[in-house]
Scaffold this motif. Structure first.
Motif, PDB file in Angstrom:
ATOM      1  N   VAL A  46     -67.661  18.873  44.824  1.00  0.00           N
ATOM      2  CA  VAL A  46     -66.533  19.923  44.530  1.00  0.00           C
ATOM      3  C   VAL A  46     -67.168  21.144  44.429  1.00  0.00           C
ATOM      4  CG1 VAL A  46     -64.564  20.971  43.306  1.00  0.00           C
ATOM      5  CG2 VAL A  46     -64.450  18.630  43.763  1.00  0.00           C
ATOM      6  N   GLU A  47     -68.214  21.246  43.526  1.00  0.00           N
ATOM      7  CA  GLU A  47     -68.949  22.369  43.320  1.00  0.00           C
ATOM      8  C   GLU A  47     -69.578  23.025  44.594  1.00  0.00           C
ATOM      9  OE1 GLU A  47     -71.926  21.807  40.296  1.00  0.00           O
ATOM     10  OE2 GLU A  47     -70.377  22.497  38.851  1.00  0.00           O
ATOM     11  N   LYS A  48     -70.385  22.214  45.412  1.00  0.00           N
ATOM     12  CA  LYS A  48     -70.781  22.552  46.710  1.00  0.00           C
ATOM     13  C   LYS A  48     -70.010  22.946  47.737  1.00  0.00           C
ATOM     14  CE  LYS A  48     -74.124  20.918  49.995  1.00  0.00           C
ATOM     15  NZ  LYS A  48     -74.957  19.837  50.618  1.00  0.00           N
ATOM     16  N   ALA A  49     -68.687  22.286  47.668  1.00  0.00           N
ATOM     17  CA  ALA A  49     -67.720  22.991  48.666  1.00  0.00           C
ATOM     18  C   ALA A  49     -67.016  24.131  48.412  1.00  0.00           C
ATOM     19  CB  ALA A  49     -66.613  21.537  49.009  1.00  0.00           C
ATOM     20  N   VAL A  50     -66.796  24.263  46.890  1.00  0.00           N
ATOM     21  CA  VAL A  50     -66.107  25.581  46.434  1.00  0.00           C
ATOM     22  C   VAL A  50     -66.820  26.146  45.522  1.00  0.00           C
ATOM     23  CG1 VAL A  50     -63.779  26.174  45.603  1.00  0.00           C
ATOM     24  CG2 VAL A  50     -64.025  24.033  46.796  1.00  0.00           C
ATOM     25  N   PRO A  51     -67.893  27.171  45.989  1.00  0.00           N
ATOM     26  CA  PRO A  51     -68.897  27.775  45.073  1.00  0.00           C
ATOM     27  C   PRO A  51     -67.816  28.710  44.036  1.00  0.00           C
ATOM     28  CG  PRO A  51     -69.566  28.120  47.230  1.00  0.00           C
ATOM     29  CD  PRO A  51     -68.193  27.370  47.362  1.00  0.00           C
ATOM     30  N   GLY A  52     -68.144  28.454  42.719  1.00  0.00           N
ATOM     31  CA  GLY A  52     -67.315  29.318  41.934  1.00  0.00           C
ATOM     32  C   GLY A  52     -66.041  28.533  41.398  1.00  0.00           C
ATOM     33  N   VAL A  53     -66.061  27.196  41.817  1.00  0.00           N
ATOM     34  CA  VAL A  53     -64.456  26.593  41.526  1.00  0.00           C
ATOM     35  C   VAL A  53     -64.525  26.819  39.763  1.00  0.00           C
ATOM     36  CG1 VAL A  53     -65.676  24.341  41.157  1.00  0.00           C
ATOM     37  CG2 VAL A  53     -63.484  24.546  41.865  1.00  0.00           C
ATOM     38  N   ARG A  54     -63.142  26.779  39.621  1.00  0.00           N
ATOM     39  CA  ARG A  54     -62.826  26.797  37.964  1.00  0.00           C
ATOM     40  C   ARG A  54     -62.637  25.374  37.715  1.00  0.00           C
ATOM     41  NH1 ARG A  54     -60.576  31.714  35.881  1.00  0.00           N
ATOM     42  NH2 ARG A  54     -60.662  33.452  37.421  1.00  0.00           N
ATOM     43  N   LYS A  55     -62.731  25.171  36.517  1.00  0.00           N
ATOM     44  CA  LYS A  55     -62.619  23.843  35.939  1.00  0.00           C
ATOM     45  C   LYS A  55     -61.852  23.745  34.643  1.00  0.00           C
ATOM     46  CE  LYS A  55     -67.152  22.170  37.789  1.00  0.00           C
ATOM     47  NZ  LYS A  55     -68.358  21.585  37.316  1.00  0.00           N
ATOM     48  N   ALA A  56     -61.201  22.652  34.299  1.00  0.00           N
ATOM     49  CA  ALA A  56     -60.610  22.579  32.921  1.00  0.00           C
ATOM     50  C   ALA A  56     -60.415  20.814  32.942  1.00  0.00           C
ATOM     51  CB  ALA A  56     -59.209  23.163  32.843  1.00  0.00           C
ATOM     52  N   VAL A  57     -60.204  20.322  31.630  1.00  0.00           N
ATOM     53  CA  VAL A  57     -59.683  19.167  31.365  1.00  0.00           C
ATOM     54  C   VAL A  57     -58.151  19.409  30.607  1.00  0.00           C
ATOM     55  CG1 VAL A  57     -59.769  17.231  29.959  1.00  0.00           C
ATOM     56  CG2 VAL A  57     -61.720  18.171  30.962  1.00  0.00           C
ATOM     57  N   LYS A  58     -57.039  18.788  31.383  1.00  0.00           N
ATOM     58  CA  LYS A  58     -55.976  18.900  30.520  1.00  0.00           C
ATOM     59  C   LYS A  58     -55.255  17.411  30.722  1.00  0.00           C
ATOM     60  CE  LYS A  58     -54.281  23.307  32.355  1.00  0.00           C
ATOM     61  NZ  LYS A  58     -53.080  23.896  32.500  1.00  0.00           N
ATOM     62  N   TRP A  59     -54.708  17.081  29.968  1.00  0.00           N
ATOM     63  CA  TRP A  59     -54.096  15.809  29.776  1.00  0.00           C
ATOM     64  C   TRP A  59     -55.020  14.313  30.403  1.00  0.00           C
ATOM     65  CZ3 TRP A  59     -51.601  19.442  33.009  1.00  0.00           C
ATOM     66  CH2 TRP A  59     -50.569  20.203  32.625  1.00  0.00           C
ATOM     67  N   ASN A  60     -56.209  14.705  29.464  1.00  0.00           N
ATOM     68  CA  ASN A  60     -57.301  13.677  29.533  1.00  0.00           C
ATOM     69  C   ASN A  60     -57.608  13.613  31.144  1.00  0.00           C
ATOM     70  OD1 ASN A  60     -57.443  13.075  26.913  1.00  0.00           O
ATOM     71  ND2 ASN A  60     -55.452  12.084  27.227  1.00  0.00           N
TER      72      ASN A  60
END
Length: 135
Positions: A46-60
Motif C-alpha cells: 500500500v505504501e509503495k502504491a500510494v505514496p503519502g497514504v494515511r493510516k489509522a487503527v479503528k475497530w481493531n
C-alpha cells in the motif's frame, strides 16, 4: 503500547484506536503466526502504491486512505485468513469476488501463501483514486 496485545476471537489483535503509522505497526506486530508477514507485505505494498497514504487503527483494524478521515481499504484477522475490505470494491476492475451486505464493498480473503501481490497492488491503486469512505 505496553505489554503484549490481546488477541480477540479469531486471532485479531486488540489495538487502541489511533491515527498514523505507529498504531498500524503495533497491529501488524501483534498479528499471529503467518499473518504478521502478510500484514507487513500488505502495508509495504500500500505504501509503495500510494505514496503519502494515511493510516489509522479503528475497530481493531488498520485503515488506509488518501484524505483525512476517508478510507479506501482496511483488513482484519480471522482464524484462517485475513479479510481485506475495499470500501468501493464494486468500482474495481476486476472486482474482488467477496460480496458484502453493503452494496459497494468487496472483500479479498487472503489465506496462507495465497497473496497475489500484483492483483492486490492494482486494486490498491484503483481504490486510492476513488472517493473514500467516511468512517
Amino acid at each position: 503500547m505496553s505489554g503484549k496485545a490481546v488477541l480477540l476471537s479469531g486471532g485479531n489483535p486488540q489495538i487502541p484506536k489511533g491515527f498514523g503509522n505507529a498504531p498500524v505497526q503495533a497491529y501488524i506486530a501483534a498479528m499471529p503466526e503467518w499473518k504478521r508477514g502478510v500484514g507487513e507485505r500488505l502495508d509495504a505494498l500500500v505504501e509503495k502504491a500510494v505514496p503519502g497514504v494515511r493510516k489509522a487503527v479503528k475497530w481493531n483494524s488498520p485503515f488506509y486512505g488518501v484524505e483525512e478521515d476517508s478510507w479506501f481499504l482496511s483488513y482484519h484477522c480471522f482464524t484462517k485468513y485475513i479479510k481485506v475490505t475495499f470500501f468501493r470494491g464494486t468500482s474495481l476492475a476486476p472486482a474482488p469476488t467477496g460480496t458484502s451486505k453493503h452494496p459497494e464493498v468487496r472483500y479479498l480473503d487472503i489465506y496462507e501463501n495465497k497473496l497475489d501481490e500484483d492483483q492486490f497492488t492494482d486494486w490498491v491503486r484503483q481504490a486510492s483514486r476513488l472517493p473514500g469512505e467516511k468512517l
